[in-house]
Every structure is written in C-alpha cells, then in structure tokens.
Design a protein around this motif. Sequence first.
Motif, PDB file in Angstrom:
ATOM      1  N   CYS A  98       7.187   4.478  -7.790  1.00 43.79           N
ATOM      2  CA  CYS A  98       5.743   4.279  -7.733  1.00 43.79           C
ATOM      3  C   CYS A  98       5.089   4.382  -9.109  1.00 43.79           C
ATOM      4  O   CYS A  98       4.111   3.683  -9.384  1.00 43.79           O
ATOM      5  CB  CYS A  98       5.098   5.270  -6.760  1.00 43.79           C
ATOM      6  SG  CYS A  98       5.231   4.735  -5.040  1.00 43.79           S
TER       7      CYS A  98
ATOM      8  N   ASP B 134       0.818  -1.219   0.000  1.00 48.67           N
ATOM      9  CA  ASP B 134       0.000   0.000   0.000  1.00 48.67           C
ATOM     10  C   ASP B 134       0.850   1.267   0.000  1.00 48.67           C
ATOM     11  O   ASP B 134       0.320   2.365   0.159  1.00 48.67           O
ATOM     12  CB  ASP B 134      -0.949   0.004   1.204  1.00 48.67           C
ATOM     13  CG  ASP B 134      -0.199  -0.067   2.532  1.00 48.67           C
ATOM     14  OD1 ASP B 134       1.030  -0.318   2.525  1.00 48.67           O
ATOM     15  OD2 ASP B 134      -0.847   0.102   3.587  1.00 48.67           O
ATOM     16  N   TYR B 135       2.154   1.129  -0.196  1.00 45.78           N
ATOM     17  CA  TYR B 135       3.046   2.286  -0.090  1.00 45.78           C
ATOM     18  C   TYR B 135       2.710   3.375  -1.096  1.00 45.78           C
ATOM     19  O   TYR B 135       2.601   4.558  -0.745  1.00 45.78           O
ATOM     20  CB  TYR B 135       4.494   1.826  -0.279  1.00 45.78           C
ATOM     21  CG  TYR B 135       5.492   2.957  -0.379  1.00 45.78           C
ATOM     22  CD1 TYR B 135       5.939   3.622   0.751  1.00 45.78           C
ATOM     23  CD2 TYR B 135       5.993   3.358  -1.620  1.00 45.78           C
ATOM     24  CE1 TYR B 135       6.850   4.657   0.667  1.00 45.78           C
ATOM     25  CE2 TYR B 135       6.900   4.390  -1.724  1.00 45.78           C
ATOM     26  CZ  TYR B 135       7.334   5.038  -0.581  1.00 45.78           C
ATOM     27  OH  TYR B 135       8.227   6.075  -0.684  1.00 45.78           O
ATOM     28  N   CYS B 136       2.532   3.001  -2.355  1.00 49.38           N
ATOM     29  CA  CYS B 136       2.336   4.004  -3.404  1.00 49.38           C
ATOM     30  C   CYS B 136       1.002   4.728  -3.286  1.00 49.38           C
ATOM     31  O   CYS B 136       0.853   5.847  -3.763  1.00 49.38           O
ATOM     32  CB  CYS B 136       2.473   3.353  -4.782  1.00 49.38           C
ATOM     33  SG  CYS B 136       4.168   2.812  -5.145  1.00 49.38           S
ATOM     34  N   SER B 137       0.017   4.104  -2.676  1.00 48.02           N
ATOM     35  CA  SER B 137      -1.278   4.766  -2.492  1.00 48.02           C
ATOM     36  C   SER B 137      -1.238   5.770  -1.354  1.00 48.02           C
ATOM     37  O   SER B 137      -2.115   6.629  -1.239  1.00 48.02           O
ATOM     38  CB  SER B 137      -2.369   3.727  -2.213  1.00 48.02           C
ATOM     39  OG  SER B 137      -2.091   3.023  -1.008  1.00 48.02           O
ATOM     40  N   GLN B 138      -0.208   5.708  -0.524  1.00 45.98           N
ATOM     41  CA  GLN B 138      -0.100   6.616   0.618  1.00 45.98           C
ATOM     42  C   GLN B 138       1.020   7.630   0.469  1.00 45.98           C
ATOM     43  O   GLN B 138       1.072   8.620   1.187  1.00 45.98           O
ATOM     44  CB  GLN B 138       0.132   5.800   1.903  1.00 45.98           C
ATOM     45  CG  GLN B 138      -1.009   4.839   2.223  1.00 45.98           C
ATOM     46  CD  GLN B 138      -0.736   4.024   3.473  1.00 45.98           C
ATOM     47  OE1 GLN B 138       0.343   4.082   4.051  1.00 45.98           O
ATOM     48  NE2 GLN B 138      -1.725   3.248   3.887  1.00 45.98           N
ATOM     49  N   ARG B 139       1.928   7.399  -0.478  1.00 47.54           N
ATOM     50  CA  ARG B 139       3.082   8.285  -0.638  1.00 47.54           C
ATOM     51  C   ARG B 139       2.668   9.627  -1.201  1.00 47.54           C
ATOM     52  O   ARG B 139       1.766   9.711  -2.043  1.00 47.54           O
ATOM     53  CB  ARG B 139       4.104   7.632  -1.571  1.00 47.54           C
ATOM     54  CG  ARG B 139       5.430   8.359  -1.614  1.00 47.54           C
ATOM     55  CD  ARG B 139       6.282   7.860  -2.770  1.00 47.54           C
ATOM     56  NE  ARG B 139       5.796   8.353  -4.063  1.00 47.54           N
ATOM     57  CZ  ARG B 139       6.481   8.240  -5.188  1.00 47.54           C
ATOM     58  NH1 ARG B 139       7.648   7.626  -5.208  1.00 47.54           N
ATOM     59  NH2 ARG B 139       5.981   8.711  -6.320  1.00 47.54           N
ATOM     60  N   SER B 140       3.333  10.682  -0.759  1.00 44.46           N
ATOM     61  CA  SER B 140       3.087  12.018  -1.300  1.00 44.46           C
ATOM     62  C   SER B 140       3.475  12.053  -2.766  1.00 44.46           C
ATOM     63  O   SER B 140       4.514  11.516  -3.175  1.00 44.46           O
ATOM     64  CB  SER B 140       3.913  13.059  -0.530  1.00 44.46           C
ATOM     65  OG  SER B 140       3.868  14.316  -1.183  1.00 44.46           O
TER      66      SER B 140
END
Length: 362
Positions: A321, A297-303
């Motif tokens: 990403c 889920d990193y890319c959905s939360q990254r700025s």
Amino acid sequence: MGSESKDRPLLMSLRFLICTCVSICKMDTALSLEVMGRCEPTSLPPGPRAGRWLLPLSRRRREMSSNKEQRSAVFVILFALITILILYSSNSANEVFHYGSLRGRSRRPINLKKWSITDGYVPILGNKTLPSRCHQCVIVTSSSHLLGTKLGPEIERAECTIRMNDAPTTGYSADVGNKTTFRVVAHSSVYRVLKRPQEFVNRTPETVFIFWGPPNKMQKPQGSLVRIIQRAGLVFPNMEAYAVSPGRMRQFDDLFRGETGKDREKSHSWLSTGWFTMVIAVELCDHVHVYGMVPPDYCSQRSRLQRMPYHYYEPKGPDECVTYVQNEHSRKGNHHRFITEKRVFSSWAQLYGITFSHPSWT
C-alpha cells in the motif's frame, strides 16, 4: 473556450497584482510630492533636525527620487516573484493531475477484443504470429496476497496462465503454480528475466514472452533490448518472443487517456506491467480470472498496522500500500498510477468478463 476559462483565474490574479502595484507606486509618488511641498525650510521648527531640510531643493529632490526608485524596484521584484509563483502553481495544476475517480469517459469504451493482434505484436524470434485465443485465462499477479493460499493446483488446471516480469515459481509453486503460457515483461525487467534462463526459459519452455517498452528503449542504437532478446533466442532456439509494436504502444496510451481523461506523459506517469497484462489478457482470452490483485479502495480501508510485501518473492521488499499510494499521488518523476488503473479494471469487469479473487472485489 475551455482554455480561456481555465486561464481566467490566472489573468484576474495578474491584473489585480498589476493594479495593486501601480496604485502603490502612484500613492508613493503623490506622498513624496506632498512631503516636498510641506517640508519647506520656513515651515520647520528650529533645531538640529531642521538642518536636513535646509539642504538645497535640488538635492532633496534627488534624494527623494532615489528613494522612490528603490521602492519601485522593490515593488517590481515583489511583483515578479508573485507572478512566477502563480505561473508555477498554474503549470503544476495543469501538468500534474489529481488521480482517483474516473472522469475521462465521455463515450463508450473501446472494444479491446476488436484490436488487431497481428498488428500489435511483432515477432522478435522467427516469423510466427502471437497465438490466440484462449477461452479461459488466469493472471497470476506478483502480490504477496497469494502466499499461503495453496492455489497452485487450481492455477495449473487453467487453460492459459499469464505471469508478469520476473515473478518466479520455483519455491512458490504450491501457492502460485508453475504453468506459464504467457509472460508479459517490461523493458526494465528484460535483464532480470534473461539472466535466469533456468527459471524463466527452460523451466517452462512452452512459455510465450511478450516484451513491452517505449521504442527508444526497445530499439535504442546502442544496447538494443531487441538484439539482446534475439541473442538469447540463439542460445534457446525454442524460445518464442514478441514485442509490443510502436503503434500498439500509442494505442495503450490512448486507451489510458480515454478511460481516465489523463494524458499519461503530461501527468508524468508510466503505465504498469499490470496495465499491459490486463489489456493483453482481454485481447487473447474470452474470460479472465485475476489472482492476488487488490481492489482500488483496498489501501484506504486496510489497517495501518497490517504490512504486506509488494512482491510475494521479496518478503523484505517495500510495502504494497505504501508503494501504491506513493505512486498514485507523486508529483515528481514518472510513476505508475496503480489505484487509477485498478479503477479502470473494475469498470471493465462486467464488460469483458473479468473476475478477481484473493482478495475478491465483490
């Protein structure tokens, strides 16, 4: 039963279109007959427009029949186009899967530690057997998240260190270390690895290479990659190399299907080197620690303003990403499903003793 239920919406749509076109054609025919009946010469008012209707009845019928045939042809063409569109949409929906959540696991996962190492990895140089096993392994990814971490000394202390493709250590050892016990290399990276022997062969002569690729790539009649690796072994006699066997390649595909419910080939996907590396690490190691791999889920939360290169050794290369998201959702060509693979890894963490850091997955 499942196939019939999937095709039912398409069949209903086709029946509706057929009935609609038939109804329109019937209405058109009825209307034409009605006009012919009503428009007799005696019923028309006098004037210049009446001349058209004073034509012989047979000619009027021929003209109206021609018009009707033209309209019918239009309906047929329209119907064919709509049918093709529906079939195309249906095939696209069946062949290109929506990735994300894991919906394929309806049984207990396969125990990877029971896979036969002897059957899975064929020696390319000599008649050795892939060495096993390590108690504690680390996977050093190619992610730029490792830059500036100063993890080199920690990685050097690991019992077994696994790296991927042509990720170098020269110039980056402070962050990624230098020790390389295993290097997992995709068929597409063979040339990049072998053309830099001072970096990948001589620098760490104890390294065991594991090459993976479809049989038609590894054993193609002209320019076989296996032969190229064997020639390199003549120049570097201490080089130890293995190829993933065709049978094990099928097992990797079956594993992906069993974990995700997606057929790799039908969904136009390539398994990534990360997928092969993770499975190989689970096979060879009692515990696995992964450095630099981001959670699913990193890319959905990254700025969106934060940019991270995909590889630590390519600072001007593609964004991490952007690469993950484009590959995950692409409908054309063959792509890696990085995010889906990471969801599988997350589900394996407790089962196989896998931990993640930089960033942490907890």
